[in-house]
Design a protein around this motif. Sequence first.
Motif, mmCIF file in Angstrom:
data_model
loop_
_atom_site.group_PDB
_atom_site.id
_atom_site.type_symbol
_atom_site.label_atom_id
_atom_site.label_comp_id
_atom_site.label_asym_id
_atom_site.label_seq_id
_atom_site.Cartn_x
_atom_site.Cartn_y
_atom_site.Cartn_z
ATOM 1 N N LYS A 1 0.811 -1.213 0.000
ATOM 2 C CA LYS A 1 0.000 0.000 0.000
ATOM 3 C C LYS A 1 0.849 1.269 0.000
ATOM 4 C CE LYS A 1 -4.308 -0.419 2.398
ATOM 5 N NZ LYS A 1 -4.853 -0.434 3.755
ATOM 6 N N CYS A 2 2.064 1.173 0.469
ATOM 7 C CA CYS A 2 2.905 2.357 0.609
ATOM 8 C C CYS A 2 3.181 2.994 -0.744
ATOM 9 C CB CYS A 2 4.221 1.953 1.265
ATOM 10 S SG CYS A 2 5.413 3.272 1.319
ATOM 11 N N VAL A 3 3.084 4.332 -0.803
ATOM 12 C CA VAL A 3 3.327 5.028 -2.056
ATOM 13 C C VAL A 3 4.538 5.964 -1.961
ATOM 14 C CG1 VAL A 3 0.938 4.894 -2.793
ATOM 15 C CG2 VAL A 3 1.705 6.849 -1.450
ATOM 16 N N CYS A 4 5.373 5.748 -0.962
ATOM 17 C CA CYS A 4 6.621 6.503 -0.857
ATOM 18 C C CYS A 4 6.424 8.011 -0.755
ATOM 19 C CB CYS A 4 7.536 6.234 -2.043
ATOM 20 S SG CYS A 4 8.175 4.603 -2.026
ATOM 21 N N CYS A 5 5.552 8.438 0.090
ATOM 22 C CA CYS A 5 5.433 9.880 0.275
ATOM 23 C C CYS A 5 6.449 10.388 1.286
ATOM 24 C CB CYS A 5 4.031 10.246 0.714
ATOM 25 S SG CYS A 5 3.657 9.680 2.357
ATOM 26 N N LEU A 6 7.098 9.484 1.960
ATOM 27 C CA LEU A 6 8.190 9.769 2.894
ATOM 28 C C LEU A 6 7.758 10.550 4.141
ATOM 29 C CD1 LEU A 6 11.174 10.631 0.556
ATOM 30 C CD2 LEU A 6 10.253 8.422 1.160
ATOM 31 N N ALA A 7 6.453 10.638 4.355
ATOM 32 C CA ALA A 7 5.995 11.360 5.549
ATOM 33 C C ALA A 7 6.464 10.647 6.817
ATOM 34 C CB ALA A 7 4.479 11.460 5.538
ATOM 35 N N CYS A 8 6.395 9.333 6.824
ATOM 36 C CA CYS A 8 6.776 8.601 8.034
ATOM 37 C C CYS A 8 8.268 8.751 8.293
ATOM 38 C CB CYS A 8 6.391 7.143 7.910
ATOM 39 S SG CYS A 8 7.016 6.330 6.450
ATOM 40 N N GLU A 9 9.048 8.730 7.209
ATOM 41 C CA GLU A 9 10.491 8.859 7.382
ATOM 42 C C GLU A 9 10.834 10.203 8.011
ATOM 43 O OE1 GLU A 9 12.784 7.809 3.858
ATOM 44 O OE2 GLU A 9 14.329 9.213 4.525
ATOM 45 N N THR B 1 14.075 4.123 6.651
ATOM 46 C CA THR B 1 14.761 4.554 5.431
ATOM 47 C C THR B 1 14.005 3.960 4.249
ATOM 48 O OG1 THR B 1 16.753 4.236 6.710
ATOM 49 C CG2 THR B 1 17.031 4.849 4.416
ATOM 50 N N ILE B 2 13.593 4.827 3.335
ATOM 51 C CA ILE B 2 12.798 4.357 2.207
ATOM 52 C C ILE B 2 13.518 4.717 0.920
ATOM 53 C CG2 ILE B 2 10.578 4.495 1.036
ATOM 54 C CD1 ILE B 2 9.440 5.432 3.735
ATOM 55 N N GLU B 3 13.531 3.786 -0.024
ATOM 56 C CA GLU B 3 14.089 4.075 -1.352
ATOM 57 C C GLU B 3 12.955 3.986 -2.357
ATOM 58 O OE1 GLU B 3 17.207 2.022 -4.155
ATOM 59 O OE2 GLU B 3 18.024 2.327 -2.139
ATOM 60 N N ARG C 1 13.059 -0.204 -1.239
ATOM 61 C CA ARG C 1 13.560 -0.619 0.075
ATOM 62 C C ARG C 1 12.751 0.101 1.139
ATOM 63 N NH1 ARG C 1 18.914 1.419 0.561
ATOM 64 N NH2 ARG C 1 18.596 1.118 2.767
ATOM 65 N N TYR C 2 12.433 -0.612 2.168
ATOM 66 C CA TYR C 2 11.780 0.018 3.327
ATOM 67 C C TYR C 2 12.479 -0.547 4.548
ATOM 68 C CZ TYR C 2 8.035 2.169 6.035
ATOM 69 O OH TYR C 2 7.323 2.970 6.889
ATOM 70 N N ASP C 3 13.471 0.146 5.015
ATOM 71 C CA ASP C 3 14.280 -0.381 6.115
ATOM 72 C C ASP C 3 13.822 0.204 7.434
ATOM 73 O OD1 ASP C 3 15.644 -1.787 4.317
ATOM 74 O OD2 ASP C 3 17.417 -0.496 4.277
ATOM 75 N N SER D 1 1.160 9.821 10.700
ATOM 76 C CA SER D 1 1.474 10.721 9.592
ATOM 77 C C SER D 1 1.112 10.115 8.244
ATOM 78 C CB SER D 1 2.957 11.059 9.605
ATOM 79 O OG SER D 1 3.681 9.947 9.153
ATOM 80 N N CYS D 2 0.964 8.812 8.182
ATOM 81 C CA CYS D 2 0.734 8.164 6.889
ATOM 82 C C CYS D 2 -0.696 8.427 6.444
ATOM 83 C CB CYS D 2 0.978 6.671 6.998
ATOM 84 S SG CYS D 2 0.719 5.830 5.438
ATOM 85 N N GLY D 3 -0.839 9.089 5.314
ATOM 86 C CA GLY D 3 -2.173 9.411 4.823
ATOM 87 C C GLY D 3 -2.780 8.293 3.998
ATOM 88 N N PHE D 4 -2.068 7.182 3.826
ATOM 89 C CA PHE D 4 -2.541 6.109 2.955
ATOM 90 C C PHE D 4 -2.816 4.826 3.728
ATOM 91 C CE2 PHE D 4 -0.007 9.127 0.693
ATOM 92 C CZ PHE D 4 -0.735 9.367 -0.462
ATOM 93 N N ASP D 5 -2.764 4.911 5.025
ATOM 94 C CA ASP D 5 -2.995 3.760 5.902
ATOM 95 C C ASP D 5 -2.146 2.560 5.492
ATOM 96 O OD1 ASP D 5 -4.797 5.112 7.416
ATOM 97 O OD2 ASP D 5 -6.514 4.510 6.214
ATOM 98 N N SER D 6 -0.910 2.795 5.155
ATOM 99 C CA SER D 6 -0.127 1.667 4.669
ATOM 100 C C SER D 6 0.779 1.056 5.728
ATOM 101 C CB SER D 6 0.694 2.080 3.444
ATOM 102 O OG SER D 6 1.053 3.420 3.528
ATOM 103 N N ILE D 7 0.787 1.594 6.918
ATOM 104 C CA ILE D 7 1.558 0.960 7.988
ATOM 105 C C ILE D 7 0.724 0.942 9.262
ATOM 106 C CG2 ILE D 7 3.998 1.224 7.383
ATOM 107 C CD1 ILE D 7 3.943 3.994 8.548
ATOM 108 N N ILE D 8 1.000 -0.023 10.101
ATOM 109 C CA ILE D 8 0.397 -0.029 11.444
ATOM 110 C C ILE D 8 1.456 -0.492 12.437
ATOM 111 C CG2 ILE D 8 -2.037 -0.451 10.851
ATOM 112 C CD1 ILE D 8 -1.377 -3.439 11.624
HETATM 113 S S1 SF4 Z 1 3.832 7.669 5.143
HETATM 114 FE FE1 SF4 Z 1 2.806 5.810 4.452
HETATM 115 S S2 SF4 Z 1 2.713 6.006 2.219
HETATM 116 FE FE2 SF4 Z 1 4.180 7.550 2.960
HETATM 117 S S3 SF4 Z 1 6.170 6.500 2.790
HETATM 118 FE FE3 SF4 Z 1 5.425 6.143 4.876
HETATM 119 S S4 SF4 Z 1 4.334 4.214 4.754
HETATM 120 FE FE4 SF4 Z 1 4.601 4.907 2.664
#
Ligand code: SF4
Lengths: 366, 169
Positions: free
Chosen positions: B72-80, B89-91, B105-107, B122-129
């Motif tokens: 589900k993650c779309v790499c918006c990098l908000a969580c990072e 760390t996200i690539e 990569r999602y380390d 912070s994740c607006g896409f509900d891709s992590i819990i």
């Molecule tokens: S905030 Fe959510 S969608 Fe954005 S990079 Fe992190 S996990 Fe992915």
Amino acid sequence: MFKSEEMEINLGPQHPSTHGVLRVKLRLDGETVVKCTPVIGYLHRGLEKICENKTYFQGQVWTDRMDYVAAISNNLGWVEGVEKLFGIETPRRARYIRTMLTEMNRIASHLLWLATHALDIGAMTVFLYAFRERELLLDLFEAFCGARLTTTAFRIGGLREDLPPGFVKQARAFQAIFPERLEEYETLLSENRIWKKRTVGVARINAEDCIALGVTGPVLRAAGVPYDIRKAFPSAAYAEMDFEIPTRPEADTYARYLVRLAEMRQSHRIIQQCLDGLPEGPVMAKIPKILKSEVNEVYHAIEAPKGELGYYFVGEKGGVNPYRMHVRAPSFVNLQALPKMIEGRLLADVIAAIGTLDVVLGEIDR
Amino acid sequence: MRLLKTLIPGDIAAGLALTGKYFGKVFFSANRKKVRAHLKHFTQEYPEIPVRLAPRFRGRLTLLKDEQGEIKCVCCLACEKICPTQVITIEKGKMEGRKMPYPVRYDFEMERCIFCEFCVESCGFDSIILNHQFELAAYNREDFSLGMEGLGQNMFAPSPVGKYSVAED
Ligand code: SF4
Ligand code: SF4
């Protein structure tokens, strides 16, 4: 026949009754304490500096780790301080919930104090009974925010989420049994002759010395000064609450015990009022996504279980993190009263004095 | 009067009566099913009997997949960005037939995570819990470096099971 000379010993930093890593250098003449010097810094993590490098939003997680038995109070001080800096209004429901949780935290902190203080002095049963009730409160914290100790409970502008379903019922169940449990502690301790021998008249510190040293909280109130920030500078929903400030004139360890027990009763009253009068509405105010400060400085103090907990923020123009952040930690200031309390008294009283000050080393060293 | 008080220890007797009361309650209800509500055990036989956690409990970070099995993650990098301890760390990358960016990569370095749940918030896409896993101890430091692939140590696995963990049995 015997040559008498003074001896210097270390109490701590790994002594179980120093509640963490407090080291006290003691100069003894026989069993009498001649001089006492607390040595601190074993738990220093540089929290103030860390917070200066984090945004206002992120900084809150470090406040959990200061006074870890009263993390919610620390959170309250942080978020309210930041709200004051940015002029944010919090919704009424959020303020009520904050008040309720902070008071629950005060009970939890006082219970931990009672448990360990009694254990230090030799009453094992109270320890088990007090932890039993504290467990109920920690369950409530877990239900509310998902963690028992390092809560990170509030957010700038309100709360992250509303109360979970079932929370009010669970809290009412706690409210129903708690007064009875408090009486149990009193049965075990208040009249107990061993407890009284160890506490009555021990570690006295009078009101003038308290004020001169900046001591606050139950220690000051047990010296007869009715100073409580919840009444003097009310924040959250304290202005709408009906409660009293318990004081005692004796200024000894036994008086501080009575004051803290009375405070738990008052906290119980406040929680009841919050539960009964919980307003409806949103729990989060509208705040900008990124908080950028002006040149501004703010000091915000709340009444933590141990005394006045103050946060001092200096904002930079356009800065997302504080230029300077300082914490006025109640344990740190209260510890300064230790030499005054025990010099000229017996070594065994040192343990009672450290217990009655209710210091948490995470907050002293930061 | 003082002597009388010393001879008849009423205070001690009151304390003993209280502890005796509890002792009696536990003693006489030990083998019965119906234990009075407030006598419910506060200590739990933890490894044998699983612990019940609150629904909001904050455990280990987990990446989620949607119904099609896509990340589900779309790499918006908000969580990072929001993570106070900087452990994510996200690539960013592209995948065939996917409009949104895809994390190559999602380390996640668990040893420094403080379980604050800011990333999830912070994740607006509900891709992590943060899941309900709390038995996170391990013997090696490498066991705490989680990523998208690896030997059962990845971010989708229900839990990073240590060799001697209770969860394995
Ligand atoms: S905030 Fe959510 S969608 Fe954005 S990079 Fe992190 S996990 Fe992915
Ligand atoms: S829970 Fe907190 S520390 Fe852990 S990864 Fe998320 S934001 Fe970072």
